[in-house]
Scaffold this active site. Structure first.
Site, PDB file in Angstrom:
ATOM      1  N   GLU A  33     -10.826 127.605  37.088  1.00  0.00           N
ATOM      2  CA  GLU A  33     -12.010 126.981  37.124  1.00  0.00           C
ATOM      3  C   GLU A  33     -12.829 127.586  38.369  1.00  0.00           C
ATOM      4  O   GLU A  33     -12.306 127.238  39.366  1.00  0.00           O
ATOM      5  CB  GLU A  33     -11.895 125.458  36.947  1.00  0.00           C
ATOM      6  CG  GLU A  33     -13.452 124.937  36.527  1.00  0.00           C
ATOM      7  CD  GLU A  33     -13.458 123.438  36.548  1.00  0.00           C
ATOM      8  OE1 GLU A  33     -12.399 122.949  36.788  1.00  0.00           O
ATOM      9  OE2 GLU A  33     -14.545 122.904  36.840  1.00  0.00           O
ATOM     10  N   ARG A 260       4.348 122.819  39.147  1.00  0.00           N
ATOM     11  CA  ARG A 260       3.341 123.255  40.088  1.00  0.00           C
ATOM     12  C   ARG A 260       3.941 123.590  41.234  1.00  0.00           C
ATOM     13  O   ARG A 260       5.046 123.180  41.673  1.00  0.00           O
ATOM     14  CB  ARG A 260       2.365 122.122  40.508  1.00  0.00           C
ATOM     15  CG  ARG A 260       1.447 121.680  39.471  1.00  0.00           C
ATOM     16  CD  ARG A 260       0.636 120.530  39.926  1.00  0.00           C
ATOM     17  NE  ARG A 260      -0.370 120.908  40.987  1.00  0.00           N
ATOM     18  CZ  ARG A 260      -1.320 121.225  40.390  1.00  0.00           C
ATOM     19  NH1 ARG A 260      -1.813 121.526  39.194  1.00  0.00           N
ATOM     20  NH2 ARG A 260      -2.475 121.441  41.187  1.00  0.00           N
ATOM     21  N   LYS A 270      -7.679 121.367  44.704  1.00  0.00           N
ATOM     22  CA  LYS A 270      -9.304 121.988  45.187  1.00  0.00           C
ATOM     23  C   LYS A 270     -10.089 120.647  45.688  1.00  0.00           C
ATOM     24  O   LYS A 270     -10.795 120.934  46.565  1.00  0.00           O
ATOM     25  CB  LYS A 270      -9.893 122.700  43.953  1.00  0.00           C
ATOM     26  CG  LYS A 270      -9.453 123.962  43.879  1.00  0.00           C
ATOM     27  CD  LYS A 270     -10.139 124.754  42.944  1.00  0.00           C
ATOM     28  CE  LYS A 270      -9.492 124.556  41.404  1.00  0.00           C
ATOM     29  NZ  LYS A 270     -10.002 125.252  40.545  1.00  0.00           N
TER      30      LYS A 270
HETATM   31  P1  ATP Z   1      -6.489 121.802  41.402  1.00  0.00           P
HETATM   32  O1  ATP Z   1      -5.643 120.713  41.227  1.00  0.00           O
HETATM   33  O2  ATP Z   1      -6.330 122.515  42.690  1.00  0.00           O
HETATM   34  O3  ATP Z   1      -8.034 121.674  40.955  1.00  0.00           O
HETATM   35  P2  ATP Z   1      -6.518 123.193  38.898  1.00  0.00           P
HETATM   36  O4  ATP Z   1      -5.416 123.552  37.983  1.00  0.00           O
HETATM   37  O5  ATP Z   1      -7.414 122.338  38.439  1.00  0.00           O
HETATM   38  O6  ATP Z   1      -5.881 123.182  40.313  1.00  0.00           O
HETATM   39  P3  ATP Z   1      -7.689 125.699  38.031  1.00  0.00           P
HETATM   40  O7  ATP Z   1      -8.444 126.479  38.553  1.00  0.00           O
HETATM   41  O8  ATP Z   1      -7.759 125.281  36.610  1.00  0.00           O
HETATM   42  O9  ATP Z   1      -7.318 124.638  39.103  1.00  0.00           O
HETATM   43  O10 ATP Z   1      -6.073 126.431  37.750  1.00  0.00           O
HETATM   44  C1  ATP Z   1      -5.964 127.831  37.351  1.00  0.00           C
HETATM   45  C2  ATP Z   1      -4.530 128.159  37.157  1.00  0.00           C
HETATM   46  O11 ATP Z   1      -3.641 127.942  38.233  1.00  0.00           O
HETATM   47  C3  ATP Z   1      -4.196 126.985  36.123  1.00  0.00           C
HETATM   48  O12 ATP Z   1      -3.399 127.767  35.195  1.00  0.00           O
HETATM   49  C4  ATP Z   1      -3.071 126.045  36.847  1.00  0.00           C
HETATM   50  O13 ATP Z   1      -2.001 125.562  36.014  1.00  0.00           O
HETATM   51  C5  ATP Z   1      -2.738 127.124  37.858  1.00  0.00           C
HETATM   52  N1  ATP Z   1      -2.404 126.301  39.136  1.00  0.00           N
HETATM   53  C6  ATP Z   1      -3.184 125.494  39.786  1.00  0.00           C
HETATM   54  N2  ATP Z   1      -2.741 124.703  40.913  1.00  0.00           N
HETATM   55  C7  ATP Z   1      -1.381 125.167  40.814  1.00  0.00           C
HETATM   56  C8  ATP Z   1      -0.119 124.813  41.562  1.00  0.00           C
HETATM   57  N3  ATP Z   1      -0.047 124.211  42.722  1.00  0.00           N
HETATM   58  N4  ATP Z   1       1.090 125.479  41.317  1.00  0.00           N
HETATM   59  C9  ATP Z   1       0.920 126.595  40.294  1.00  0.00           C
HETATM   60  N5  ATP Z   1      -0.026 126.692  39.561  1.00  0.00           N
HETATM   61  C10 ATP Z   1      -1.325 125.944  39.769  1.00  0.00           C
HETATM   62 MG    MG Z   2      -7.665 122.736  36.119  1.00  0.00          MG
END
Ligand code: ATP
Ligand code: MG
Length: 550
Positions: A33, A260, A270
Site C-alpha cells: 500500500e 511476519r 508503517k
Molecule cells: P505495515 O504493518 O507496516 O503497515 P502492511 O502489511 O500494512 O505493513 P503493506 O504495504 O500492505 O503493509 O504490505 C505489503 C506486503 O508486505 C504485504 O504482502 C505484507 O504481507 C508484507 N509485509 C508487511 N510487513 C511485513 C513483515 N513485517 N514481514 C513480512 N512481510 C510483511
Molecule cells: Mg497492509
C-alpha cells in the site's frame, strides 16, 4: 549465499505442479500500500515473491493496493519502486488497484443484484456496535433486508457523488453470526471526499481493502497469493467474494500465509515509522537510523547483504523475533569481502615524532582489500606529525591497557614502533599533543630484528600533513527496548543518543569517494560515503566484530 532446501511455499508450489498445475500459469505479486516507505519487514515479502519468480521463471507483478486516498501519495509509489529496483529485482507489470475501480464497481452491482450486498444507512458507530464479539454473535442491521432496487439506486447515487461521507456504506450480505468476525457483513464501499494520487476526483466512493485485494489477485491471475499470517482469517472472505462473482475464468488465486518478520530493537509497522517521521525523531523515512530499505541503504547496507539476510531468516509459519545482530552480521560479512580499507581517526590526538626528520616523507604500503589481493596496494604517506585516536593514549594507563602511554611502545599499523616521551597540555590541562620517538629500524615488512619485535598493540593513524577533515555520523540503536512499540508511548522508548557526530581526520584518498562508496575504516568498522552532501561525510554502517586480526 547459502543453499537451503525448498521452503514450505516452494513445497506447496512443487506439489501443485506435480498434480498438474501448469508451470506457465505461475504468477506472483508484491502488493504494497503506498502509504509509507518499504521497511525491513517488506524485504521478506519482496524477496519471497521475486525469488519465486526467478526460481520458476514466472512473472511477478508490483501491485499498489491504493484504496485509501487519505493516506496514500505518489511520493510513496516512487520510493517503493526505487527501493525494489535498488534491491535488484524487476517486476513484470506495474499494477494499481485503482486501475480496477471500474471493474470492482461493476462487480459490486452484481453482488447487489444477486442480493449478496446491501446499502446500510446507519452510522459507522452503530454498525460497529452490532458486530458482536468473537463469542457473541452480531445483530443484523435494520437495512439488511432492504429492497435490492433501492440499494442499487442509492449505490449509484453514491457513485455520482450525491451522498456525503458517512451517510451510507455498501456491505456484503454474508453471516452476522459467523465465528469469523470478518464474515459479519463487512463494509465493501464507502463514500470518500478525497483526492486520489492517480484518479484525482474521478471517484466519490472507494472500495475497502479486503474487497479489492482478493479481486485484484484474480484480475491479475496471480496463482499464489502470498501474505502474512494475520490474513489467514481473510482467506474465507476472499473465497466468498470470488464465489459471489463466479463463474470465474482462468486461475483462481490460492492464498498462503507466512509469518511476519519481527526484528529486535526495531519497529516494522508503517504507522509507527510514520510517527517517528511526523514527530521529527528522525530526518525522514530514509534517515540512516530507520529500518526502511532507504534508511538501510543510507546507512550503508548493500542489496546483497539484505537479500542474504532474508534468505537466512527463511520462510515459515512460526512467529518469532529475529535478533538484529543477524542483520548486522550479514552486512559485515558482505562488506568484509567488498569494502576497500582506509584509515580514519575519529577523535584525533596529535603525535609528533621528535627524532623523525623535519620534511622527511616516505610512503608505507597497505592492501586495498586483503580479501581481494588482486586489487593491489595503496601508498600512505608517513610523516613527522600524525594523528592517532585519543583513546589509544592514556596518561595514567589503567590495568590491562597495552596501547600508548609514557615510556611504552606501540606499533603504528604498517609503519614504525613508537614510544611516548612527553605530554603537552593546554592551559585547561587537556592533552593537545604527545611527543614520541620512533625506532627507525622497526619499519613493518623490512624483516629486521627490530621490525619483528613483538609489541602488544597495533594502532591506526593518519599523517597530519595530508589528512583531510571528514564528518562521521555514528549511529546507535533507535530504541532502548528490545521490543519497541509494545508500550503505549512509543516516543518514550526512543534512544535520545542514537546519533553522534564526529570531526575526523581521514586518509586523503577518501576525499575522492563517491556517494554510496563503502569502506572499512581499520579497527573501527564499515562506513559509507553519504548521499547528496557537499561536505565529506560518512555514515557508520556497522562495527567490526573484533579488532584487528593480525
Ligand atoms: P505495515 O504493518 O507496516 O503497515 P502492511 O502489511 O500494512 O505493513 P503493506 O504495504 O500492505 O503493509 O504490505 C505489503 C506486503 O508486505 C504485504 O504482502 C505484507 O504481507 C508484507 N509485509 C508487511 N510487513 C511485513 C513483515 N513485517 N514481514 C513480512 N512481510 C510483511
Ligand atoms: Mg497492509
Amino acid at each position: 549465499m547459502k543453499k537451503k532446501g525448498p521452503n514450505f511455499i516452494e513445497q506447496i508450489i512443487d506439489g501443485d505442479i506435480s498434480r498438474g498445475f501448469k508451470k506457465d500459469d505461475l504468477r506472483f505479486r508484491f502488493p504494497p500500500e503506498p502509504n509509507g516507505y518499504l521497511h525491513i519487514g517488506h524485504l521478506k515479502a519482496i524477496c519471497l515473491n521475486f525469488n519465486l519468480g526467478e526460481k520458476y521463471g514466472a512473472p511477478v507483478n508490483l501491485r499498489f493496493d491504493d484504496t485509501n486516498p487519505e493516506k496514500e501519495a505518489k511520493e510513496y509509489v516512487d520510493a517503493i519502486k526505487n527501493d525494489i529496483l535498488w534491491l535488484g529485482y524487476k517486476w513484470n507489470k506495474e499494477c494499481y488497484a485503482s486501475d480496477y475501480f471500474e471493474q470492482l464497481y461493476n462487480w459490486a452491482l452484481v453482488l447487489i443484484e444477486k442480493d449478496l450486498a446491501y446499502i446500510d444507512s446507519q452510522s459507522s458507530k452503530d454498525i460497529a456496535n452490532q458486530k458482536g464479539t468473537p463469542t457473541k454473535e452480531g445483530k443484523a442491521s435494520p437495512y439488511r433486508d432492504r429492497d435490492k432496487e433501492e440499494s442499487l439506486k442509492v449505490f449509484k447515487e453514491m457513485y455520482n457523488g450525491e451522498h456525503k461521507q458517512g451517510d451510507h456504506v455498501l456491505r456484503a450480505k454474508i453471516n452476522m453470526s459467523s465465528p469469523n468476525m470478518l464474515m459479519r457483513d463487512p463494509v465493501i464501499y464507502r463514500v470518500m471526499d478525497s483526492n486520489h494520487h492517480r484518479t484525482g476526483d474521478r471517484w466519490k466512493i472507494y472500495p475497502m481493502y479486503d474487497w479489492t485485494h482478493g479481486e485484484s489477485d484474480y484480475i491479475e491471475q496471480v496463482s499464489h497469493s502470498l501474505c502474512t499470517l494475520e490474513f489467514e482469517p481473510h482467506r474465507e472472505l476472499y473465497d466468498w467474494f470470488l464465489d459471489s462473482i463466479s463463474p470465474l475464468e482462468g486461475i483462481r488465486p490460492k492464498q498462503r500465509e507466512f509469518s511476519r518478520l519481527n526484528l529486535s530493537y526495531t519497529i516494522t509497522s508503517k504507522r509507527n515509522l510514520a510517527k517517528l517521521v511526523e514527530e521529527g525523531v528522525v530526518d525522514g523515512w530514509d534517515d540512516p537510523r530507520m529500518p526502511t530499505i532507504s534508511g538501510l541503504r543510507n546507512r550503508g547496507y548493500t542489496p546483497e547483504s539484505l537479500k542474504s539476510f532474508a534468505l537466512t531468516v527463511g520462510i515459515s509459519k512460526r512467529e518469532n523475533v529475529i535478533d538484529v545482530s543477524l542483520l548486522e552480521f550479514c552486512v559485515r560479512t558482505h562488506l568484509n569481502e567488498e569494502a576497500p580499507r582506509a584509515m580514519a581517526v575519529l577523535d584525533p590526538l596529535k603525535i609528533s615524532i621528535i627524532n623523525y626528520k623535519e620534511n622527511k616523507e616516505e610512503n608505507v604500503n597497505f592492501d586495498i582489500n586483503p580479501q581481494k589481493p588482486g586489487q593491489g596496494k595503496r601508498e600512505v604517506l608517513f610523516s613527522k606529525n600524525i594523528y592517532i585516536e585519543r583513546e589509544d593514549f592514556q596518561e595514567n594507563p589503567e590495568e590491562g591497557f597495552f596501547r600508548l602511554s609514557l615510556g611504552e611502545e606501540v606499533r603504528l599499523k604498517n609503519a614504525y614502533i613508537i614510544k611516548a616521551k612527553n605530554i603537552i597540555k593546554n592551559e585547561k590541562g587537556q592533552i593537545t599533543e604527545v611527543e614520541c620517538e620512533y625506532d627507525e629500524k622497526s619499519k613493518s615488512g623490512t624483516n629486521t630484528e627490530e621490525s619483528n619485535r613483538k609489541v602488544k598493540a597495533t594502532i591506526h593513524w593518519v599523517s597530519a600533513e595530508t589528512a583531510v577533515e571528514a564528518t562521521i555520523n555514528i549511529y546507535d540503536r533507535l530504541f532502548k527496548v528490545a521490543e519497541p512499540g509494545k508500550s503505549q508511548d512509543l516516543l518514550s522508548e526512543v534512544n535520545e543518543n542514537s546519533l553522534e557526530i564526529k570531526s575526523a581526520k581521514v586518509e586523503p584518498y577518501l576525499a575522492s569517494a563517491k556517494d554510496g562508496d563503502h569502506f572499512q575504516f581499520q579497527r573501527l568498522g564499515y562506513f559509507v560515503r553519504t548521499n547528496n552532501k557537499k561536505t565529506l561525510e560518512f555514515n557508520k554502517t556497522v562495527g567490526l566484530r573484533d579488532g584487528w586480526k593480525k
